[in-house]
Design an enzyme around this catalytic site. Structure first.
Site, PDB file in Angstrom:
ATOM      1  N   HIS A   1      -1.910 -39.162  -6.229  1.00 32.15           N
ATOM      2  CA  HIS A   1      -0.897 -40.082  -5.712  1.00 32.15           C
ATOM      3  C   HIS A   1      -0.152 -39.379  -4.579  1.00 32.15           C
ATOM      4  O   HIS A   1       0.410 -38.288  -4.757  1.00 32.15           O
ATOM      5  CB  HIS A   1       0.067 -40.496  -6.824  1.00 32.15           C
ATOM      6  CG  HIS A   1       1.065 -41.523  -6.375  1.00 32.15           C
ATOM      7  ND1 HIS A   1       0.784 -42.874  -6.341  1.00 32.15           N
ATOM      8  CD2 HIS A   1       2.344 -41.405  -5.939  1.00 32.15           C
ATOM      9  CE1 HIS A   1       1.838 -43.541  -5.909  1.00 32.15           C
ATOM     10  NE2 HIS A   1       2.805 -42.674  -5.654  1.00 32.15           N
TER      11      HIS A   1
ATOM     12  N   SER B   1       1.559 -37.033  -8.821  1.00 27.31           N
ATOM     13  CA  SER B   1       2.161 -37.210  -7.500  1.00 27.31           C
ATOM     14  C   SER B   1       2.337 -35.864  -6.813  1.00 27.31           C
ATOM     15  O   SER B   1       3.084 -35.001  -7.262  1.00 27.31           O
ATOM     16  CB  SER B   1       3.522 -37.898  -7.634  1.00 27.31           C
ATOM     17  OG  SER B   1       4.139 -37.923  -6.369  1.00 27.31           O
TER      18      SER B   1
HETATM   19  C1  DX5 Z   1       9.177 -41.903  -5.557  1.00 26.20           C
HETATM   20  C2  DX5 Z   1       7.691 -41.726  -5.436  1.00 26.20           C
HETATM   21  C3  DX5 Z   1       7.026 -41.287  -6.685  1.00 26.20           C
HETATM   22  C4  DX5 Z   1       7.480 -39.937  -7.174  1.00 26.20           C
HETATM   23  C5  DX5 Z   1       7.372 -39.953  -8.665  1.00 26.20           C
HETATM   24  O1  DX5 Z   1       9.654 -42.515  -4.420  1.00 26.20           O
HETATM   25  O2  DX5 Z   1       7.075 -42.959  -5.071  1.00 26.20           O
HETATM   26  O3  DX5 Z   1       5.617 -41.330  -6.579  1.00 26.20           O
HETATM   27  O4  DX5 Z   1       6.727 -38.869  -6.661  1.00 26.20           O
HETATM   28  O5  DX5 Z   1       7.914 -38.777  -9.137  1.00 26.20           O
HETATM   29  P1  DX5 Z   1       8.407 -38.608 -10.648  1.00 26.20           P
HETATM   30  O6  DX5 Z   1       7.214 -38.823 -11.526  1.00 26.20           O
HETATM   31  O7  DX5 Z   1       8.936 -37.230 -10.659  1.00 26.20           O
HETATM   32  O8  DX5 Z   1       9.472 -39.659 -10.884  1.00 26.20           O
HETATM   33 ZN    ZN Z   2       4.818 -43.090  -5.220  1.00 28.84          ZN
END
Ligand code: DX5
Ligand code: ZN
Length: 216
Positions: free
Chosen positions: A32, A7
């Site tokens: 992502h 992400s």
């Molecule tokens: C949260 C986002 C996620 C986030 C995940 O609202 O949709 O994609 O970036 O981040 P991590 O892996 O740090 O929980």
């Molecule tokens: Zn997300």
């Protein structure tokens, strides 16, 4: 092998070009990309200009997660910006079926994201129209949150529904994914894992991606 989608929200935006190259050269499968509007979720991230700029450098598909109200207004714009998979939230789509058709009409794969409180059973009548279900394992809005344990139950239920419907829908897990819980999520039926904090806060993001991919 699972699909790994780092992400970008957790990347260092001052070094975005290098972060993109790191993902290009890693075992990751997708980028992502979290789009937030300050209305559907209490945070604002980035939109089309950043995505189109990234698209010039990136060599892997863009998995764009829209955490915005009225996503139907922007489906064409995100297609033009370079989205390959476009995911809308169930909770932001009173006309979900129409949104899914619109996304596909613009040449993208169609995803639906579910907040932690939204049951997967609500998708049963549109399952065959969905390419990807993004099960949120944190409340959307921020990276680096703790995984909500109830999610594993949702993965198993959804996997069963997909098999019963003979659908080809992929299951993606988004939020709080770690090296430790990844193998469990995959065993329960997940096909794709999003990882922000786990990848970008680690001393060696490339190696962390490889570990998520192989489960070792
Ligand atoms: C949260 C986002 C996620 C986030 C995940 O609202 O949709 O994609 O970036 O981040 P991590 O892996 O740090 O929980
Ligand atoms: Zn997300």
């Amino acid at each position: 092998m699972p699909i790994i989608a780092p992400s970008i929200l957790s990347a260092n935006f001052l070094r975005l070009e290098q972060e993109i190259d790191m993902i290009n050269d890693s075992d990751a499968d997708w980028f992502h990309i979290d789009v937030m509007d300050g209305r559907f979720v209490p945070n604002i991230t980035f939109g089309m200009p950043i995505i189109s700029a990234m698209k010039k450098r990136a060599r892997k598909p863009f998995d764009v997660h829209l955490m915005i109200v009225e996503p139907e207004k922007y489906i064409e714009a995100f297609a033009n910006a370079g989205a390959d998979i476009l995911t809308v939230h169930y909770e932001a789509s009173p006309h979900l079926h129409r949104n899914l058709q619109l996304i596909k009409a613009h040449g993208m794969k169609a995803g639906v994201a579910l907040n932690p409180h939204t049951p997967v059973s609500l998708l049963c009548d549109v399952l065959n129209d969905i390419d990807l279900v993004c099960i949120m394992s944190v409340n959307p809005g921020f990276g680096g949150q703790k995984f909500i344990d109830q999610t594993t139950h949702k993965i198993r239920t959804l996997k069963k529904m997909i098999l019963e419907h003979g659908a080809h829908t992929q299951i993606e897990i988004d939020g709080g994914v770690t090296i430790e819980n990844a193998p469990v999520l995959l065993r329960d039926g997940a096909d794709a894992l999003v990882a922000g904090n786990t990848v970008f806060s680690s001393p060696n993001p490339t190696e962390t991606i490889a570990r998520l991919k192989t489960g070792k």
